[in-house]
Write a protein that holds these residues in place. Structure first.
Motif, PDB file in Angstrom:
ATOM      1  N   ILE A 224     -22.238 -14.682  50.366  1.00  0.00           N
ATOM      2  CA  ILE A 224     -21.898 -14.118  49.051  1.00  0.00           C
ATOM      3  C   ILE A 224     -21.240 -15.218  48.206  1.00  0.00           C
ATOM      4  CG2 ILE A 224     -20.603 -12.271  47.888  1.00  0.00           C
ATOM      5  CD1 ILE A 224     -22.335 -10.912  49.811  1.00  0.00           C
ATOM      6  N   HIS A 225     -21.710 -15.339  46.971  1.00  0.00           N
ATOM      7  CA  HIS A 225     -21.249 -16.441  46.108  1.00  0.00           C
ATOM      8  C   HIS A 225     -20.530 -15.910  44.871  1.00  0.00           C
ATOM      9  CE1 HIS A 225     -24.786 -15.427  43.696  1.00  0.00           C
ATOM     10  NE2 HIS A 225     -25.488 -15.434  44.829  1.00  0.00           N
ATOM     11  N   ILE A 226     -19.999 -16.857  44.078  1.00  0.00           N
ATOM     12  CA  ILE A 226     -19.208 -16.429  42.918  1.00  0.00           C
ATOM     13  C   ILE A 226     -20.070 -15.740  41.853  1.00  0.00           C
ATOM     14  CG2 ILE A 226     -17.329 -18.109  43.266  1.00  0.00           C
ATOM     15  CD1 ILE A 226     -18.575 -19.797  40.994  1.00  0.00           C
ATOM     16  N   GLY A 227     -21.385 -15.947  41.895  1.00  0.00           N
ATOM     17  CA  GLY A 227     -22.265 -15.195  40.990  1.00  0.00           C
ATOM     18  C   GLY A 227     -22.239 -13.714  41.343  1.00  0.00           C
ATOM     19  N   ASN A 228     -22.384 -13.419  42.642  1.00  0.00           N
ATOM     20  CA  ASN A 228     -22.294 -12.022  43.110  1.00  0.00           C
ATOM     21  C   ASN A 228     -20.925 -11.436  42.751  1.00  0.00           C
ATOM     22  OD1 ASN A 228     -23.753 -13.179  46.154  1.00  0.00           O
ATOM     23  ND2 ASN A 228     -24.850 -12.129  44.520  1.00  0.00           N
ATOM     24  N   TYR A 229     -19.891 -12.260  42.954  1.00  0.00           N
ATOM     25  CA  TYR A 229     -18.522 -11.786  42.745  1.00  0.00           C
ATOM     26  C   TYR A 229     -18.252 -11.495  41.275  1.00  0.00           C
ATOM     27  CZ  TYR A 229     -13.456 -11.603  42.633  1.00  0.00           C
ATOM     28  OH  TYR A 229     -12.169 -11.206  42.401  1.00  0.00           O
ATOM     29  N   LEU A 230     -18.532 -12.469  40.411  1.00  0.00           N
ATOM     30  CA  LEU A 230     -18.223 -12.308  38.981  1.00  0.00           C
ATOM     31  C   LEU A 230     -19.197 -11.354  38.301  1.00  0.00           C
ATOM     32  CD1 LEU A 230     -17.445 -16.050  38.117  1.00  0.00           C
ATOM     33  CD2 LEU A 230     -15.787 -14.198  38.459  1.00  0.00           C
ATOM     34  N   GLY A 231     -20.448 -11.308  38.792  1.00  0.00           N
ATOM     35  CA  GLY A 231     -21.457 -10.481  38.145  1.00  0.00           C
ATOM     36  C   GLY A 231     -21.485  -9.049  38.643  1.00  0.00           C
ATOM     37  N   ALA A 232     -20.988  -8.804  39.852  1.00  0.00           N
ATOM     38  CA  ALA A 232     -21.126  -7.458  40.411  1.00  0.00           C
ATOM     39  C   ALA A 232     -19.849  -6.962  41.105  1.00  0.00           C
ATOM     40  CB  ALA A 232     -22.301  -7.420  41.381  1.00  0.00           C
TER      41      ALA A 232
ATOM     42  N   GLY B 298     -24.974  -8.939  31.555  1.00  0.00           N
ATOM     43  CA  GLY B 298     -23.574  -9.369  31.613  1.00  0.00           C
ATOM     44  C   GLY B 298     -23.520 -10.840  31.957  1.00  0.00           C
ATOM     45  N   ALA B 299     -22.390 -11.263  32.418  1.00  0.00           N
ATOM     46  CA  ALA B 299     -22.257 -12.671  32.777  1.00  0.00           C
ATOM     47  C   ALA B 299     -23.262 -13.004  33.860  1.00  0.00           C
ATOM     48  CB  ALA B 299     -20.849 -12.922  33.264  1.00  0.00           C
ATOM     49  N   ARG B 300     -24.134 -13.913  33.572  1.00  0.00           N
ATOM     50  CA  ARG B 300     -25.052 -14.390  34.587  1.00  0.00           C
ATOM     51  C   ARG B 300     -24.615 -15.801  34.923  1.00  0.00           C
ATOM     52  NH1 ARG B 300     -31.019 -14.470  35.791  1.00  0.00           N
ATOM     53  NH2 ARG B 300     -31.375 -15.894  34.083  1.00  0.00           N
ATOM     54  N   ILE B 301     -24.218 -16.008  36.138  1.00  0.00           N
ATOM     55  CA  ILE B 301     -23.749 -17.327  36.551  1.00  0.00           C
ATOM     56  C   ILE B 301     -24.960 -18.134  36.998  1.00  0.00           C
ATOM     57  CG2 ILE B 301     -22.190 -18.575  38.093  1.00  0.00           C
ATOM     58  CD1 ILE B 301     -20.818 -16.667  36.058  1.00  0.00           C
TER      59      ILE B 301
ATOM     60  N   LYS C 179     -30.619 -18.957  38.024  1.00  0.00           N
ATOM     61  CA  LYS C 179     -29.364 -18.289  38.331  1.00  0.00           C
ATOM     62  C   LYS C 179     -28.846 -18.729  39.699  1.00  0.00           C
ATOM     63  CE  LYS C 179     -30.407 -14.025  40.699  1.00  0.00           C
ATOM     64  NZ  LYS C 179     -29.625 -12.923  41.146  1.00  0.00           N
ATOM     65  N   MET C 180     -27.540 -18.684  39.824  1.00  0.00           N
ATOM     66  CA  MET C 180     -26.932 -18.989  41.115  1.00  0.00           C
ATOM     67  C   MET C 180     -27.423 -17.950  42.109  1.00  0.00           C
ATOM     68  SD  MET C 180     -22.867 -19.387  42.053  1.00  0.00           S
ATOM     69  CE  MET C 180     -22.588 -20.831  41.040  1.00  0.00           C
ATOM     70  N   SER C 181     -27.930 -18.400  43.256  1.00  0.00           N
ATOM     71  CA  SER C 181     -28.505 -17.449  44.205  1.00  0.00           C
ATOM     72  C   SER C 181     -28.355 -17.951  45.629  1.00  0.00           C
ATOM     73  CB  SER C 181     -29.986 -17.242  43.896  1.00  0.00           C
ATOM     74  OG  SER C 181     -30.591 -16.468  44.911  1.00  0.00           O
ATOM     75  N   LYS C 182     -28.195 -16.994  46.549  1.00  0.00           N
ATOM     76  CA  LYS C 182     -28.071 -17.401  47.952  1.00  0.00           C
ATOM     77  C   LYS C 182     -29.401 -17.906  48.478  1.00  0.00           C
ATOM     78  CE  LYS C 182     -28.675 -12.726  49.438  1.00  0.00           C
ATOM     79  NZ  LYS C 182     -28.386 -12.252  48.077  1.00  0.00           N
ATOM     80  N   SER C 183     -30.502 -17.548  47.808  1.00  0.00           N
ATOM     81  CA  SER C 183     -31.794 -18.013  48.311  1.00  0.00           C
ATOM     82  C   SER C 183     -32.142 -19.418  47.816  1.00  0.00           C
ATOM     83  CB  SER C 183     -32.895 -17.002  47.964  1.00  0.00           C
ATOM     84  OG  SER C 183     -32.739 -16.518  46.661  1.00  0.00           O
TER      85      SER C 183
END
Ligand code: ADP
Ligand code: NA
Length: 327
Positions: free
Chosen positions: A16-24, A182-185, A194-198
């Motif tokens: 889980i990354h800061i994109g998941n955190y800030l976006g969801a 919303g905020a898309r990191i 986009k920032m992604s775990k994949s």
């Protein structure tokens, strides 16, 4: 005053990354007083692609730990693992008798994942039916989803209406709650993605478990734009704009104020400060995450308690379903 029930299904993924955190995740945490939340870690959905059983169990636990560390409060919200509540699979079968092959085959996600192959798992086809069961079991009024999931919620609505018309009022017909973009990191290495775990490049993202030194290194190595100015301009300066967005979301400092603060200062100073902001704001979450990881039995206990509460709601709904369907 009853809070509207919201159902959120979350794929058990690691990294889980800061994109998941800030976006969801952070938004879910903040909305706990406004909504009656059901957070479901959807391991049955995760089975639709090849996986390792031990790894799936670990990912369930990791995601639950991250959500708890981020502030999902089991006293206010229900957090559980989908497979712990057997009513999900039972209702999915029944709804599957109402959904048609044609509508499932036409789902964009199915078309993308199957690519027309005959060898695609039937679970991929049936995926949105299980999703409909997840949602309808809990009388959810709202389902927060991205644009890409809108079609599945549409199907959920259609199946719910079909069921109600055939067997009598049983299900609440839910609405998709599509958040404004919303905020898309974006990726730290390529601000057009986009920032992604994949993403195969680990430097493209900051994971919630990254140590302070790793965070500092990744921010230092983040790509920047030409020029030296710290200015928010998504067209002309996409990389710096992304870093400004991250800075703003962690610190709550408005972006114009940040721009002003860094007038005449170079990218280096800006990045150094940004790294410290991220390190500082993730520290409490990371500490709770470490604590939870040291006591997996406690996380399992919370999940079992969540499952018991979910089951109570789901079992009552299934009793009604069995009754009206003649089972
Ligand atoms: P990933 O792209 O890393 O696989 P998921 O697709 O599993 O992430 O998304 C999980 C949640 O995190 C979703 O609610 C999604 O909207 C949000 N999310 C994922 N990536 C980002 C991002 N880069 N910026 C903002 N939100 C994101
Ligand atoms: Na994804």
């Amino acid at each position: 005053q009853q809070r509207p029930r919201v159902f959120s299904g979350i794929q058990p993924t690691g990294g889980i990354h800061i994109g998941n955190y800030l976006g969801a995740i952070r938004n879910w945490v903040r909305q706990q007083d406004d909504y009656d939340n059901v957070f479901c870690i959807v391991d049955l959905h995760a089975m639709t692609i090849p996986y390792d059983p031990a790894d799936l169990r670990a990912r369930n636990l990791e995601l639950a730990s991250v959500l708890l560390a981020a502030g999902i409060d089991p006293a206010r919200s229900i957090l559980f693992i989908q497979s712990d509540v057997r009513e999900h699979t039972e209702l999915a079968w029944i709804l599957g008798t109402l959904a048609t092959y044609g509508e499932l085959r036409r789902m964009t996600q199915f078309k993308e994942k199957s690519k027309g192959s005959e060898r695609v798992g039937a679970g991929i086809l049936f995926y949105p039916v299980l999703q409909a069961a997840d949602i309808l079991l809990y009388d959810a009024a709202l389902v927060p989803v991205g644009e890409d999931q809108k079609q599945h919620i549409e199907l959920t609505r259609d199946v719910a209406i079909r069921f109600n018309n055939t067997f009598g009022e049983t299900f609440v017909v839910p609405d998709a709650d599509i958040k404004e973009a919303g905020a898309r990191i974006m990726s730290l290495q390529d601000p057009t993605k986009k920032m992604s775990k994949s993403d195969p490049d680990p430097n493209s993202r900051i994971e919630l478990r990254d140590s302070p030194d790793v965070i500092r290194r990744k921010i230092r190595r983040a790509v920047t734009d030409s020029g030296t100015e710290i200015r928010f301009d998504e067209e002309g300066k996409p990389a710096i704009s992304n870093l400004l967005t991250i800075y703003h979301l962690f610190s709550d400092i408005p972006i114009p104020e940040l721009e002003e603060r860094y007038v005449g200062k170079g990218y280096g100073t800006f990045k150094q400060d940004l790294a410290e902001v991220i390190v500082e704001h993730l520290a409490p979450l990371q500490q709770r995450l470490d604590e939870l990881s040291a006591q997996p039995a406690e996380v399992v206990r919370i999940l079992h308690e969540g499952a018991a509460r979910a089951r109570e709601i789901a079992a009552a709904k299934m009793e009604r379903v069995r009754d009206v369907t003649g089972l």
